[in-house]
Design a protein around this motif. Structure first.
Motif, PDB file in Angstrom:
ATOM      1  N   LEU A 186      32.410  46.849  43.995  1.00  0.00           N
ATOM      2  CA  LEU A 186      33.617  46.551  44.756  1.00  0.00           C
ATOM      3  C   LEU A 186      33.544  45.154  45.370  1.00  0.00           C
ATOM      4  N   ARG A 187      32.387  44.805  45.894  1.00  0.00           N
ATOM      5  CA  ARG A 187      32.230  43.478  46.475  1.00  0.00           C
ATOM      6  C   ARG A 187      32.400  42.389  45.414  1.00  0.00           C
ATOM      7  N   GLY A 188      31.895  42.648  44.221  1.00  0.00           N
ATOM      8  CA  GLY A 188      32.028  41.679  43.132  1.00  0.00           C
ATOM      9  C   GLY A 188      33.478  41.510  42.699  1.00  0.00           C
ATOM     10  N   ILE A 189      34.228  42.625  42.617  1.00  0.00           N
ATOM     11  CA  ILE A 189      35.640  42.541  42.243  1.00  0.00           C
ATOM     12  C   ILE A 189      36.417  41.744  43.284  1.00  0.00           C
ATOM     13  N   GLY A 190      36.169  42.045  44.558  1.00  0.00           N
ATOM     14  CA  GLY A 190      36.865  41.332  45.624  1.00  0.00           C
ATOM     15  C   GLY A 190      36.560  39.848  45.619  1.00  0.00           C
TER      16      GLY A 190
ATOM     17  N   ILE B 292      39.003  33.318  41.841  1.00  0.00           N
ATOM     18  CA  ILE B 292      39.950  32.890  40.807  1.00  0.00           C
ATOM     19  C   ILE B 292      41.262  32.428  41.436  1.00  0.00           C
ATOM     20  N   ALA B 293      41.763  33.194  42.400  1.00  0.00           N
ATOM     21  CA  ALA B 293      43.040  32.855  43.025  1.00  0.00           C
ATOM     22  C   ALA B 293      42.982  31.505  43.726  1.00  0.00           C
ATOM     23  N   ARG B 294      41.857  31.205  44.355  1.00  0.00           N
ATOM     24  CA  ARG B 294      41.748  29.995  45.159  1.00  0.00           C
ATOM     25  C   ARG B 294      41.335  28.763  44.354  1.00  0.00           C
TER      26      ARG B 294
ATOM     27  N   ILE C 124      47.282  43.973  49.338  1.00  0.00           N
ATOM     28  CA  ILE C 124      46.130  43.757  48.452  1.00  0.00           C
ATOM     29  C   ILE C 124      45.027  43.004  49.179  1.00  0.00           C
ATOM     30  N   ALA C 125      45.408  42.026  50.006  1.00  0.00           N
ATOM     31  CA  ALA C 125      44.411  41.247  50.732  1.00  0.00           C
ATOM     32  C   ALA C 125      43.598  42.123  51.685  1.00  0.00           C
ATOM     33  N   LEU C 126      44.257  43.068  52.333  1.00  0.00           N
ATOM     34  CA  LEU C 126      43.526  43.986  53.210  1.00  0.00           C
ATOM     35  C   LEU C 126      42.522  44.812  52.403  1.00  0.00           C
ATOM     36  N   ALA C 127      42.949  45.268  51.228  1.00  0.00           N
ATOM     37  CA  ALA C 127      42.028  46.019  50.370  1.00  0.00           C
ATOM     38  C   ALA C 127      40.868  45.134  49.908  1.00  0.00           C
ATOM     39  N   LEU C 128      41.165  43.899  49.548  1.00  0.00           N
ATOM     40  CA  LEU C 128      40.111  42.971  49.117  1.00  0.00           C
ATOM     41  C   LEU C 128      39.135  42.683  50.250  1.00  0.00           C
TER      42      LEU C 128
END
Length: 221
Positions: free
Chosen positions: A54-58, A64-66, A39-43
């Motif tokens: 896409l940039r906004g989703i990433g 949020i995660a951090r 997932i991180a590679l996709a992000l």
């Protein structure tokens, strides 16, 4: 005066079950790292794209995660989804929560690693006739792996420690869950949690030792 007798016999009787729980802990952490890396590679790709959606989703995922506690993420996945009629097991909620967290942190590590690879090397490779795929496979990725290898190791250790949060959503077959079950039955808190702490410590040190061996084999030159 301090007066406490450590009950070695009780602790040793619980050791086989705690070792089985430690295996579940390691498997959960390893799976969370595998899915987290994917997932991180996709992000990372999404955050580098020119598409604003896409940039906004990433960027939102990473933010949020951090910037929210892992405990809240697991709670939302287990109790929040349950309140909406979507029930998942304790283990799935734990795995998804840790994966979500891992992906956010690793995406930032990968992004930093990409920025650390000089753009001039990419241009030089393309000028020599390499395709974009060859450039990334032979020039960018080897350097990226060297840069993010130790952050990956740290995140794996962190994932192992985060699995202890599974006990808050009823997981009882990982190391912390097994330890808590013995604690509730016998009230020998110090013995069991001291042993669990030692097992977590040994798992973490083993991960670091294996990582150092791999680094020596992979990055000697």
């Amino acid at each position: 005066m301090f007066d406490y007798t450590f009950q070695w016999r009780s602790a040793m009787r619980a050791l086989p079950d705690m070792l089985a729980g430690a295996l579940v802990t390691f498997e959960t952490a390893a799976l969370s790292m595998f899915f987290g890396v994917v997932i991180a590679l996709a992000l990372t790709v999404m955050r580098e794209t020119r598409n604003p959606w896409l940039r906004g989703i990433g960027n939102t995922w990473v933010s949020i995660a951090r910037n929210t506690p892992s405990l809240f993420q697991i709670y939302i996945l287990y109790f929040g989804l349950g309140s909406m009629g979507l029930h998942v097991s304790s283990w799935v909620a734990l795995l998804a929560g840790i994966t979500f967290n891992n992906a956010g942190y690793l995406a930032e590590n990968f992004r930093g690693g990409l920025k650390a690879v000089p753009e001039t090397q990419v241009r030089a490779a393309r000028s020599l006739g390499m395709s974009a795929f060859q450039t990334y496979r032979m020039i960018v990725v080897p350097q990226l792996l060297r840069i993010v290898f130790y952050p990956l190791t740290n995140q794996m250790v962190w994932a192992v420690l985060m699995t202890s949060l599974g006990v808050i959503v009823g997981l009882n077959n990982d190391l912390t869950g097994v330890t808590q079950d013995y604690n509730v039955k016998t009230f020998r808190t110090f013995e069991y949690f001291a042993m669990a702490a030692v097992l977590y410590y040994l798992i973490a040190k083993a991960i670091v030792a294996v990582a150092r061996l791999l680094a020596w084999r992979l990055f000697r030159y």
